[in-house]
Enzyme design. Structure first.
Site, PDB file in Angstrom:
ATOM      1  N   ASP A   1       0.839  -1.205   0.000  1.00 36.08           N
ATOM      2  CA  ASP A   1       0.000   0.000   0.000  1.00 36.08           C
ATOM      3  C   ASP A   1       0.875   1.257   0.000  1.00 36.08           C
ATOM      4  OD1 ASP A   1      -2.197   1.686   0.302  1.00 36.08           O
ATOM      5  OD2 ASP A   1      -2.597   1.127   2.384  1.00 36.08           O
TER       6      ASP A   1
ATOM      7  N   GLU B   1       2.865   5.188  -3.838  1.00 37.27           N
ATOM      8  CA  GLU B   1       3.003   6.190  -4.922  1.00 37.27           C
ATOM      9  C   GLU B   1       4.347   6.914  -4.817  1.00 37.27           C
ATOM     10  OE1 GLU B   1       0.343   5.960  -2.815  1.00 37.27           O
ATOM     11  OE2 GLU B   1      -0.712   4.690  -4.251  1.00 37.27           O
TER      12      GLU B   1
ATOM     13  N   ASP C   1      -8.564   3.382  -3.396  1.00 38.24           N
ATOM     14  CA  ASP C   1      -9.693   3.830  -2.568  1.00 38.24           C
ATOM     15  C   ASP C   1     -10.858   4.377  -3.386  1.00 38.24           C
ATOM     16  OD1 ASP C   1      -7.956   3.141  -0.608  1.00 38.24           O
ATOM     17  OD2 ASP C   1      -7.546   5.174   0.075  1.00 38.24           O
TER      18      ASP C   1
END
Ligand code: MIG
Length: 639
Positions: A311, A314, A424
C-alpha cells in the site's frame, strides 16, 4: 515473435525503467503516425472522426479514452471522479483504432506524461512531457488483440498468483485483534459462505512499523496463522513502504546505517510523515535496498504467511518535515495580517497543500545503482521497485511457493511481479461502472490479476450496491470486499439477504475452473483476461460503443447491472448467444437470444452470462475453499 511488429524510437536520454524485456533495435526517422516536437516537448497525432483510443490501464472514465486529459503521475487519489486526471497507476500503452487500421504506442518514461486525447482539440491527440527523454515503441498488428499480444511480448509475462488467491477475500480497515478476525471467520463459516482470505490492514502492526506485529493484539502470531490456515483461511497483511524513525527499531537503524533511504539534495535523509509518524522512504530504485527490504519479508514468511498487499507506494506523503515548516511560517505571516477574503483563500490553499505536495516529490533523490536521480523524474517507478523487491525476495526465500502479491500504485513492468487493486474507490454506483470499464484496460497492460474494493472502500454502501458489485466481482481475478474504517460494515453477513450473497459467492467458486483457465491462458499467451466487445467483433460497429459489457475469455460475455433499482438492462448481442440467468450455480434458466438489442430482466440476485456459439461454460461444485474444489468433476453448460 516478429520484431518487425515493434519499432523503437529513442528521444533524448531516457532512463531504463525496466518495463521492457526484449531487445528492439533502434529505428530512425519519424515514428509512424506521429510528429515529434522537441522544443514543445510534444508528440502529436491526428484523430480521424472514427478513431477510438483504448488503453492507459488504470485511469478514470470509459473504455474509449477519447475526449479527456489523462496524466501519468501516480497519485494517492481517493476521489475517482470523472474530473480527475491521475489515479494510482501509470500505464502508458494505448491503441488508436479507426475501425480499419489500428496502431499501438508504448511510451516508456518513468516521470510525468500528459495524454491530451481530443481534450484541447477533439481531432488531435497530444502527448506532453516535462522531460523529453523516453523510448517510444510503435506496435503494429492487424487488430487490437494482436497489438496487445505484441506489446505484452515486449514487456514480459504477467504475474501468476497461487490458485487459492482466486477465492473470496474479506478485508476491512479496522480489524484490530486476532479475535476480530476470528469473528469474521466464524460468521462466514456459520453461514457457509466460501472464504479463502482475510486481509489484515495496518491495525496489526506495532505503531504502524513495517514488518512488526502488535504482540498484544496478536499474541503468538505464528500459531494464529496456523490456526486460520487449518480452517482454510489465509491471512494477508498490508505492507507500507515508509520506515518509522525510532531509535531501537532494528529495521530503521539498519537502513540508516547502510544509507538505504531516499536523500535530499544536501545528503540528509528525507523526513516525511505517513501512518507511523515520521518516516524515511527506502530507496527501492537501488538494488541493494531492494534486497534488504525484501529480506525483511522473511519474518512473515517464517510465520506462515503467503500473501501481501503493498500500500501507499506512490509514495503517499501526509507531509514532509520541510514543507510543514514552510506551511507554519506562511500561516504565522498570515496570522499577523488581517485576512481579507483573498488572504483567507491563500490561507486555505496553504493548509490544503500539505499532503502529497508536488514540491515534496522534487525534494528527494534516488541512487539508481550509482546514478543520482531526482524523485519526480522517476516517480512512477517507486511502487514497481517496492513490489519487485518483495517478488525477488520470495524467489530467494520461498522458491517453491507461489505468493500472493498486489500493489496499489504501479507502472508497466510491475505486472511481472504482482497484481493491483484499484485503490480507494467509494460506495457509488458510478464506481462499479468504473470498475467494469477499467478491467479491460488493465488486461491490455498486462495487469491480469486485478480488482477493485468490492462494495466500495469509502462511504457507506447499500445492500443492493454490494450485491450488484459482487455480481461483477465474481468475474474479476482479485475478488475482495474491502472498506474503510468508520464506514458502514459491509461483510456479507451484515446484510439481510444472506442466502443470495452465499449463492453468488458459491457461483464464483463454481466458475473458478473457467476463470483460472482463462487467466492462465491469458498469462501464458499474452492475451487479455477481460476484453471490450469490439476486440472480438471488429467489424460490428455497434460493439464500439458498448461500454458496460465485457468478454471474459473466449467463451462468455457478461453484462453486469450497475444501476440502482434496475431489475434488468439493455444488452447488445453481437451474435446469437445463449443467456444463462444465474441465481446460484445450480439454479438458472437459459434462453437462446438472437443478435441485436434486448431488454433482459435481472432481479437483484440474478447474474447475466452469455455463452457464445460453439462454446461452453464449465462449473465446479462449490466448496468453502478453493483448494477443496473438485476441478475434475465439472458440469458443463453448452451452446
Ligand atoms: O491512508 O491502511 O488504499 O486500502 O485500507 C490510508 C489503510 C491507508 C489506503 C489503502 C486502503 C487501506 C488504508 N490505506
Amino acid at each position: 515473435m516478429a520484431v518487425e511488429n515493434i519499432k523503437k524510437y529513442v528521444f533524448g536520454n531516457p532512463l531504463n525503467t525496466g518495463a521492457v524485456v526484449m531487445e528492439v533495435a533502434q529505428s530512425s526517422g519519424n515514428p509512424e503516425g506521429l510528429s515529434a516536437d522537441q522544443a514543445a516537448k510534444e508528440l502529436k497525432t491526428e484523430l480521424s472522426k472514427e478513431a477510438f483510443v483504448y488503453g492507459l490501464g488504470e485511469t478514470i472514465r470509459g473504455i474509449n479514452k477519447r475526449g479527456w486529459l489523462y496524466r501519468s503521475n501516480n497519485a494517492d487519489e481517493p476521489h475517482h471522479e470523472e474530473g480527475k486526471n491521475s489515479l494510482y497507476a501509470s500505464h502508458n500503452f494505448f491503441i488508436v483504432d479507426d475501425g480499419n487500421s489500428c496502431i499501438g504506442y508504448f511510451i516508456d518514461h518513468p516521470g510525468f506524461v500528459e495524454f491530451d486525447i481530443g481534450y484541447t482539440d477533439k481531432d488531435l491527440f497530444t502527448v506532453r512531457f516535462n522531460d523529453f527523454d523516453f523510448d517510444l515503441y510503435v506496435i503494429s498488428g492487424k487488430e487490437p488483440k494482436e497489438i496487445v499480444k505484441n506489446f505484452r511480448e515486449l514487456v514480459g509475462k504477467s504475474y501468476m498468483p497461487p490458485v487459492w488467491a482466486f477465492g473470496y477475500g474479506q478485508s476491512r480497515w479496522g480489524y484490530k485483534t486476532a479475535d476480530d478476525i476470528r469473528t469474521v471467520r466464524d460468521r462466514y463459516k456459520e453461514l457457509g459462505i466460501p472464504l479463502d482470505m482475510i486481509y489484515m490492514d495496518i491495525d496489526y502492526m506495532q505503531d504502524f512499523k513495517v514488518f512488526t506485529i502488535n504482540p498484544e493484539r496478536f499474541p503468538d502470531f505464528p500459531d494464529f496463522v496456523k490456526e486460520m490456515k487449518a480452517e482454510g483461511i489465509r491471512l494477508v497483511p498490508n505492507v507500507d513502504p515508509g520506515v518509522k524513525i525510532e531509535d531501537g527499531y532494528d529495521i530503521y537503524e539498519e537502513g540508516k546505517e547502510k544509507g538505504y533511504y531516499c536523500k535530499k539534495v544536501d545528503g540528509q535523509d528525507l523526513v516525511a510523515a505517513v501512518w507511523p509518524g515520521k518516516v524515511h522512504f527506502p530507496d527501492f530504485l537501488n538494488s541493494d535496498v531492494r534486497k534488504w527490504f525484501g529480506d525483511n519479508y522473511k519474518v512473515f514468511l517464517d510465520a506462515g504467511l503467503e500473501g501481501f498487499w503493498n500500500d501507499m507506494n506512490e509514495p503517499a506523503i501526509f507531509y514532509s518535515e520541510d514543507h510543514l515548516a514552510e506551511v507554519f511560517e506562511h500561516v504565522k505571516e498570515l496570522e499577523k495580517k488581517e485576512l481579507d477574503i483573498w488572504g483567507f483563500f491563500e490561507f486555505k490553499d496553504v493548509l490544503g497543500s500539505i499532503d502529497n505536495n508536488p514540491e515534496d516529490y522534487r525534494r528527494f533523490y534516488h541512487d539508481l545503482d550509482g546514478r543520482k536521480v531526482r524523485h519526480d523524474k522517476v516517480h512512477n517507478l517507486y511502487s514497481v521497485n517496492m513490489t519487485r523487491s518483495a517478488s525477488e525476495a520470495f524467489k530467494r526465500l520461498a522458491p517453491d511457493k507461489k505468493i500472493l502479491l498486489f500493489s496499489r500504485a504501479s507502472y508497466t513492468g510491475m505486472h511481472r511481479y504482482g497484481g493491483v487493486w484499484t485503490g480507494d474507490n467509494m460506495a457509488r454506483w458510478s464506481h462499479l461502472l468504473l470498475n467494469i470499464q477499467m478491467m479491460p484496460a488493465l488486461s491490455m497492460n498486462g495487469f491480469l490479476f486485478a480488482g477493485a474494493d468490492i462494495g466500495g472502500f469509502g462511504g457507506n454502501t447499500t445492500e443492493d450496491l454490494m450485491m450488484r458489485w459482487v455480481e461483477f466481482g465474481i468475474f474479476t481475478p482479485l475478488f475482495r470486499n474491502h472498506s474503510a474504517i468508520g464506514t458502514r460494515d459491509q461483510e456479507l453477513y451484515r446484510f439481510n439477504r444472506k442466502d443470495d450473497f452465499k449463492n453468488l459467492v458459491e457461483l464464483r467458486y463454481a466458475l473458478i475452473p473457467y476463470i483460472t483457465s482463462v487467466f492462465m491462458n491469458a498469462a501464458e499467451k499474452n492475451d487479455m483476461y477481460m476484453k471490450p466487445l469490439w476486440f472480438d467483433y471488429r467489424g460490428d460497429d455497434r460493439c464500439r460503443e458498448v461500454e458496460d459489457q465485457l468478454l471474459v475469455g473466449d467463451s462468455i460475455m457478461i453484462a453486469p447491472v450497475h444501476e440502482q433499482n434496475a431489475t434488468g438492462r439493455y444488452v447488445y448481442l453481437p451474435e446469437e448467444m445463449k443467456l444463462v440467468r444465474f441465481r446460484s450455480y445450480d439454479d438458472y434458466d437459459t434462453e437462446v437470444l438472437s443478435k441485436g438489442d434486448h431488454y433482459i430482466k435481472a432481479e437483484l440476485n440474478e447474474v447475466l452470462v452469455f455463452i457464445r456459439p460453439g462454446r461452453e461454460l464449465p462449473l465446479a461444485t462449490p466448496a468453502r475453499h478453493v483448494e477443496d474444489l473438485d476441478m475434475n468433476n465439472l458440469k458443463v453448460i453448452k451452446f
